[in-house]
Design an enzyme around this catalytic site. Structure first.
Site, PDB file in Angstrom:
ATOM      1  N   ARG A  37      -2.015  18.477  -9.128  1.00 22.64           N
ATOM      2  CA  ARG A  37      -2.827  19.173  -8.120  1.00 22.64           C
ATOM      3  C   ARG A  37      -3.250  20.560  -8.584  1.00 22.64           C
ATOM      4  O   ARG A  37      -4.323  21.038  -8.212  1.00 22.64           O
ATOM      5  CB  ARG A  37      -2.060  19.283  -6.801  1.00 22.64           C
ATOM      6  CG  ARG A  37      -2.073  17.967  -6.051  1.00 22.64           C
ATOM      7  CD  ARG A  37      -1.730  18.175  -4.596  1.00 22.64           C
ATOM      8  NE  ARG A  37      -2.078  16.989  -3.846  1.00 22.64           N
ATOM      9  CZ  ARG A  37      -1.372  16.525  -2.818  1.00 22.64           C
ATOM     10  NH1 ARG A  37      -0.283  17.141  -2.423  1.00 22.64           N
ATOM     11  NH2 ARG A  37      -1.776  15.445  -2.183  1.00 22.64           N
ATOM     12  N   LYS A 188       3.137   1.832   6.132  1.00 24.00           N
ATOM     13  CA  LYS A 188       2.910   1.763   7.585  1.00 24.00           C
ATOM     14  C   LYS A 188       1.542   1.208   7.955  1.00 24.00           C
ATOM     15  O   LYS A 188       0.522   1.780   7.587  1.00 24.00           O
ATOM     16  CB  LYS A 188       3.056   3.161   8.194  1.00 24.00           C
ATOM     17  CG  LYS A 188       4.489   3.581   8.403  1.00 24.00           C
ATOM     18  CD  LYS A 188       4.570   4.993   8.925  1.00 24.00           C
ATOM     19  CE  LYS A 188       4.837   5.034  10.421  1.00 24.00           C
ATOM     20  NZ  LYS A 188       4.880   6.427  10.909  1.00 24.00           N
ATOM     21  N   GLY A 336      -1.584   9.489  -2.168  1.00 25.77           N
ATOM     22  CA  GLY A 336      -0.639  10.196  -3.021  1.00 25.77           C
ATOM     23  C   GLY A 336       0.262   9.249  -3.795  1.00 25.77           C
ATOM     24  O   GLY A 336       0.451   9.398  -5.011  1.00 25.77           O
ATOM     25  N   GLY A 360      -4.598  11.327   2.994  1.00 20.66           N
ATOM     26  CA  GLY A 360      -4.912  11.379   4.428  1.00 20.66           C
ATOM     27  C   GLY A 360      -6.369  11.722   4.669  1.00 20.66           C
ATOM     28  O   GLY A 360      -7.045  11.101   5.497  1.00 20.66           O
TER      29      GLY A 360
HETATM   30  P1  ADP Z   1      -0.187   6.158  -0.267  1.00 21.26           P
HETATM   31  O1  ADP Z   1       0.566   7.466  -0.372  1.00 21.26           O
HETATM   32  O2  ADP Z   1      -0.768   5.725  -1.575  1.00 21.26           O
HETATM   33  O3  ADP Z   1      -1.191   6.174   0.849  1.00 21.26           O
HETATM   34  P2  ADP Z   1       1.867   4.988   1.399  1.00 21.26           P
HETATM   35  O4  ADP Z   1       2.459   6.333   1.616  1.00 21.26           O
HETATM   36  O5  ADP Z   1       1.215   4.317   2.534  1.00 21.26           O
HETATM   37  O6  ADP Z   1       0.883   5.012   0.123  1.00 21.26           O
HETATM   38  O7  ADP Z   1       3.025   3.981   0.933  1.00 21.26           O
HETATM   39  C1  ADP Z   1       3.785   4.167  -0.224  1.00 21.26           C
HETATM   40  C2  ADP Z   1       5.176   3.635  -0.078  1.00 21.26           C
HETATM   41  O8  ADP Z   1       5.175   2.283   0.376  1.00 21.26           O
HETATM   42  C3  ADP Z   1       5.889   3.625  -1.410  1.00 21.26           C
HETATM   43  O9  ADP Z   1       6.932   4.573  -1.381  1.00 21.26           O
HETATM   44  C4  ADP Z   1       6.432   2.199  -1.526  1.00 21.26           C
HETATM   45  O10 ADP Z   1       7.761   2.139  -1.997  1.00 21.26           O
HETATM   46  C5  ADP Z   1       6.350   1.687  -0.116  1.00 21.26           C
HETATM   47  N1  ADP Z   1       6.277   0.223  -0.053  1.00 21.26           N
HETATM   48  C6  ADP Z   1       5.378  -0.582  -0.632  1.00 21.26           C
HETATM   49  N2  ADP Z   1       5.669  -1.875  -0.414  1.00 21.26           N
HETATM   50  C7  ADP Z   1       6.795  -1.900   0.340  1.00 21.26           C
HETATM   51  C8  ADP Z   1       7.608  -2.938   0.887  1.00 21.26           C
HETATM   52  N3  ADP Z   1       7.309  -4.225   0.717  1.00 21.26           N
HETATM   53  N4  ADP Z   1       8.687  -2.570   1.616  1.00 21.26           N
HETATM   54  C9  ADP Z   1       8.998  -1.273   1.800  1.00 21.26           C
HETATM   55  N5  ADP Z   1       8.276  -0.243   1.313  1.00 21.26           N
HETATM   56  C10 ADP Z   1       7.181  -0.551   0.580  1.00 21.26           C
HETATM   57 MG    MG Z   2       2.222   8.284   0.832  1.00 22.09          MG
END
Ligand code: ADP
Ligand code: MG
Length: 379
Positions: A37, A188, A336, A360
């Site tokens: 960053r 989520k 992220g 976000g």
């Molecule tokens: P980003 O930051 O790219 O938007 P998120 O914050 O939504 O992504 O999600 C990332 C997290 O989701 C990671 O820490 C990963 O370990 C978790 N994750 C992915 N698949 C699973 C799963 N099947 N069960 C639990 N956690 C998961």
């Molecule tokens: Mg994230």
């Protein structure tokens, strides 16, 4: 929206520029663990320096709850920024060519919901400078004093990073080239539901993996064992599936584990047995997703396909990321953790068209929301 290039052509020699950056870097054992960053804002700072401006950089770091917290001081960031720029960066007290203010969120007025409180803080910030430049794309979805209120008090311009991010997001929302394939994962569903709805009308295929696919499986009446579930979202997912027809593509197999650990026993299953957890998409799903990505002209990927941080559950994310790098069209990674996965898995980040710095903010843009930081620049 006025841009940094316009500011440079107007001339900034001898002027003081207040620059909002997103220097919210991760720390591990007191050390900066990833300075990505900081690097992204260097072109903007260097352009301002070369044009003869004094640059006063400001940022938040973490969530200090409106009071000073030594663990969240930006001092180490000032040192790293200085090393990367090759010039000393004065900390806290603006002086010299480049300086960095202390963590904005040490002051509760930065994030206050009260307009008057934020206005007061913004007034103190702009008193330091003649011009405002926003290059904190990761914060433009926040109505905070340093992102929103300051832009109404000084001539305001978008830095190179913000300009680039907005260009990319426009390309994803206004007349994207088809086939347009969106890959969503992460933990989520509730966070990403609005973006799924918005993209359902624009994308040809939505490939859904990661922890959020289990709420969709539940909606289909499948066994998900103890996998991640957002019970309150099951009905919404069922409605989405009914509406989307074959545009939503779910995994056909998953890697299930008997516990959330590297040494867990694992098996590839179609449905997750009781007591087991689905922690990655399976090899057949990687092939299926790769076949849907083949020939795409536009790809947006947000959210890992599995718990990539633990080696036995990284193959799904790696496989899908590699499939995206093979796409000839315009490919964008947002989020992220997705960007971290690209780096952690050793994928060549130059193989993507763009890696967004603001998870976000990019999701909210794609949802069609008004982003306060951008609207303030467009005023
Ligand atoms: P980003 O930051 O790219 O938007 P998120 O914050 O939504 O992504 O999600 C990332 C997290 O989701 C990671 O820490 C990963 O370990 C978790 N994750 C992915 N698949 C699973 C799963 N099947 N069960 C639990 N956690 C998961
Ligand atoms: Mg994230």
């Amino acid at each position: 929206m006025k841009t940094l290039d316009q500011l440079l052509s107007e001339g900034v020699r001898g002027r003081r520029v207040l620059l909002r950056a997103d220097l919210n870097v991760p720390f591990k054992d007191g050390e900066i663990s990833d300075d990505g960053r900081i690097r992204t804002v260097l072109p903007t700072i260097n352009a301002l320096r070369e044009a003869g401006a004094a640059v006063i950089v400001m940022s938040h770091l973490g969530r200090p709850k409106g009071k000073p917290d030594p663990a969240l001081s930006l001092r180490p960031v000032a040192e790293r920024l200085g090393a990367l720029l090759g010039t000393p960066v004065s900390f806290e007290n603006p002086s010299g060519e480049v300086s960095l203010l202390e963590n904005l969120r040490f002051d509760p007025r930065e994030t206050s919901k009260d307009d008057a409180e934020r206005a007061e803080f913004a007034g103190e910030l702009v008193a330091l400078a003649d011009v405002y430049v926003d290059d904190a794309f990761g914060a433009v979805h926040r109505k905070h004093a340093s992102v929103y209120d300051v832009a109404f008090r000084r001539p305001a311009y978008a830095g190179y990073l913000v300009v680039r991010e907005v260009e990319v997001l426009k390309r994803l929302t206004e007349n994207p080239e088809h086939p347009y394939v969106v890959v969503l994962g992460g933990s989520k569903v509730s966070d990403k539901l609005a973006v799924i709805e918005a993209l359902l009308t624009k994308a040809d295929k939505l490939l859904i993996g990661g922890g959020m696919c289990f709420t969709f499986f539940k909606a289909q009446g499948k066994q998900i064992g103890s996998s991640l579930l957002q019970e309150e979202m099951v009905e919404t997912c069922a409605e989405l599936l009914a509406r989307a027809g074959d545009r939503i593509v779910l995994p056909v197999d998953v890697v299930a584990a008997d516990k959330f650990a590297a040494e867990a026993e694992t098996r590839v299953v179609q449905e997750v047995p009781e007591g087991w957890l689905g922690l990655d998409i399976g090899p057949e799903s990687v092939r299926l997703f790769a076949s849907k990505l083949d020939g795409a002209k536009t790809v947006f990927w947000n959210g890992p396909m599995g718990v990539f941080e633990i080696e036995p559950f990284a193959a799904g994310t790696l496989g899908v990321a590699e499939a995206i790098t093979k796409v000839d069209g315009f490919t964008v990674v947002g989020g992220g953790d997705s960007a971290a996965a690209v780096r952690a898995l050793g994928i060549d980040d130059g193989a993507f068209g763009h890696i967004s710095t603001g998870g976000g903010a990019s999701l909210e843009y794609l949802e069609g929301k008004v982003l306060p930081g951008l609207s303030a620049l467009e005023k």
